[in-house]
Design a protein around this motif. Structure first.
Motif, PDB file in Angstrom:
ATOM      1  N   ASP A  84       0.856  -1.189   0.000  1.00  0.00           N
ATOM      2  CA  ASP A  84       0.000   0.000   0.000  1.00  0.00           C
ATOM      3  C   ASP A  84       0.891   1.238   0.000  1.00  0.00           C
ATOM      4  N   LYS A  86      -1.788   5.202  -4.552  1.00  0.00           N
ATOM      5  CA  LYS A  86      -2.000   3.915  -5.235  1.00  0.00           C
ATOM      6  C   LYS A  86      -3.392   3.812  -5.865  1.00  0.00           C
ATOM      7  N   GLU A  87      -4.384   4.126  -5.059  1.00  0.00           N
ATOM      8  CA  GLU A  87      -5.752   3.964  -5.540  1.00  0.00           C
ATOM      9  C   GLU A  87      -6.007   4.855  -6.762  1.00  0.00           C
ATOM     10  N   LYS A 122      -6.866   4.210 -10.964  1.00  0.00           N
ATOM     11  CA  LYS A 122      -8.182   4.680 -11.416  1.00  0.00           C
ATOM     12  C   LYS A 122      -8.065   5.637 -12.585  1.00  0.00           C
TER      13      LYS A 122
END
Lengths: 171, 345
Positions: B246, B250-251, B255
């Motif tokens: 993590d 990252k997220e 996306k």
């Protein structure tokens, strides 16, 4: 007129100059055009010259050629209005001529002058020399640091006060 | 700003450039000669404008693991890792080299322009010690680096992307040229001595040569190929992202939709690609150059560029718009000049 050398830059005494570091050698209503010693040194290794077309008409101040060094591209402005009658094809084969011999073998183009009185708008060698002198003066005041000679530096290092060894911040 | 080596550059008749507020040598005599020296023998660079930071504390490993995309578990003491620090949106705050002393002590080399930003970003989580102004950074690059530097340091067990410390001097086998070489971080006095010695033995090289060499080697530069609005995926840096851990950004990173990705371009006519030049496929602009140069090693114009993903194919014939002309070019992968693997690797 005699050639002038200022700060290692040669200024030929037999021709006219622009503030953008082009020269024009005038003979029989024709202007041979190139860039100055200062210009070629500033550009660095010249690797490509984008020449004008023959028969092309050009206005004074218009882009005549583009000179590309490894990291830069510089437009070369025509000092003269007229028609391009000759281009230096040797520069296509070996652009480094421009670095080696900017005033002679490194000429860029010949322009047939439309108005011979246009020469009056150009600078004589001594005026251009003044411009170079100013540039050099500016550079040296910008970088007025204490000179430390490379030779013998190792020995003199021991005697240098610590504060002279630091990072120099802008005022 | 001027580095402590500035008077030496002046004595070597360097031409200077202002690089993010630093008066740095652009070139000494000829950038082309400097590139050739590095590709055939060795050259030396003053990189003291780069930022040098220590991160220390019990939480150092965990915090840096959270702030970077590459996995610190791959590191061991005295190893170096190329890594990326992202913002919350998945854009790149900086690319760094991370030196591990222990789980509680790391050294970071960051881009000059990002030094304050990265300090502030890290400072939210952990104490940062900035040693930039007390140290200098010198790179020796080229196949003869070992023989040139062996006089000063025992380099025998410094393998690629590892480092050793000699009397407060860090010597790592790293670089930005695609050649074998070393980066040396030392105090100002030692640095001046070392640089003075080195320029008598090998070619001093300026930022122009450094930029040409890194383009030939296909390395990105912050502000050109990478920035706060470009993700590592767009910059073709996926191999430095470890999806198993993590990390900040990252997220958002996975996306973000994108339709351009970094690739290489080689020109097939006389001309040189420059930053901002457009790439055409027929009538359609399909990409833009971020860094271009004449490659002294290949004898032609090359570039790093962002191109539409569907056009991003090896050998794809395109046109590059140079002023008012369209010149033939082809898209290709990089490096343009293959890395010569050091023998000790």
């Amino acid at each position: 007129m005699e050639d002038i050398v200022i700060g290692g830059y040669l200024i030929k005494g037999d021709r006219y100059y622009t503030k953008d570091h082009e020269w024009a050698f005038i003979k029989n209503g024709k202007a041979q055009i190139g860039i100055t010693d200062y210009a070629q040194k500033m550009l660095g290794d010249i690797v490509y010259v984008d020449l004008p077309e023959k028969e092309q008409s050009i206005d004074a101040g218009e882009t005549l050629a583009n000179v590309e060094s490894v990291k830069n591209v510089a437009p070369i402005y025509s000092p003269i209005t007229g028609t391009v009658i000759e281009i230096n094809e040797d520069l296509t084969e070996d652009p480094s001529i421009l670095n080696e011999d900017p005033y002679d073998a490194g000429w860029i183009a010949v322009v047939e002058m439309k108005d011979p009185t246009e020469v009056e708008d150009l600078m004589p060698p001594e005026d251009y020399a003044e411009i170079i002198r100013e540039i050099i003066k500016e550079e040296s005041t910008e970088e007025s640091t204490e000179e430390i000679p490379v030779e013998g530096l190792e020995e003199s290092l021991e005697n240098l006060p610590e504060e002279e060894l630091g990072y120099e911040e802008e005022k | 700003m001027k580095t402590p080596l500035y008077p030496l550059h002046k004595n070597l008749s360097a031409r200077f450039t202002l690089f993010h507020n630093w008066h740095m040598p652009l070139q000494y005599k000829s950038a082309v000669e400097e590139v050739k020296a590095v590709r055939t023998y060795a050259g030396v660079f003053d990189l003291s404008h780069m930022g040098r930071l220590y991160v220390e504390g019990k939480e150092a490993f965990g915090i840096l693991q959270k702030l970077t995309t590459n996995n610190l578990k791959k590191l061991k003491p005295f190893r170096v890792q190329y890594n990326l620090i992202l913002n919350q949106e998945g854009g790149i705050k900086d690319d760094v080299t991370l030196y591990m002393f222990s789980e509680e002590k790391f050294f970071l080399c960051v881009n000059a322009v990002n030094r304050q930003k990265i300090k502030n970003w890290l400072n939210k989580h952990i104490t940062v010690k900035d040693v930039t102004n007390e140290t200098v950074q010198i790179a020796v690059q080229g196949r003869e680096s070992v023989s040139v530097l062996s006089e000063f340091f025992d380099l025998s067990d410094i393998k690629y992307y590892t480092f050793k410390v000699f009397n407060n001097t860090i010597v790592s086998r790293t670089g930005y040229t695609g050649e074998d070489g070393f980066e040396i971080y030392t105090d100002i006095k030692r640095g001046i001595k070392l640089f003075t010695y080195l320029v008598k033995r090998i070619q001093p090289c300026g930022l122009a040569a450094r930029d040409i060499l890194r383009i030939e080697a296909g390395y990105p530069l912050y502000g050109k190929e990478i920035s706060e609005t470009i993700t590592p995926i767009e910059a073709n840096l996926e191999k430095f992202i470890d999806t198993s851990k993590d990390f900040i950004g990252k997220e958002a990173l996975f996306k973000k939709r994108y339709n351009h990705k970094l690739f290489g371009l080689e020109i097939e006519e006389k001309g040189i690609p420059r930053e901002g030049y457009e790439i055409f496929k027929g009538e359609r602009a399909v990409g833009v150059v971020t860094s271009g140069t004449f490659s002294p090693t290949l004898g032609k114009g090359i570039a790093l560029c962002f191109v539409e993903t569907e056009e991003r194919k090896e050998g794809n014939e395109v046109y590059l718009k140079v002023r008012n002309k369209l010149l033939k070019a082809k898209l290709r992968s990089y490096p343009f000049v293959k890395k010569s693997k050091p023998s000790a690797d």
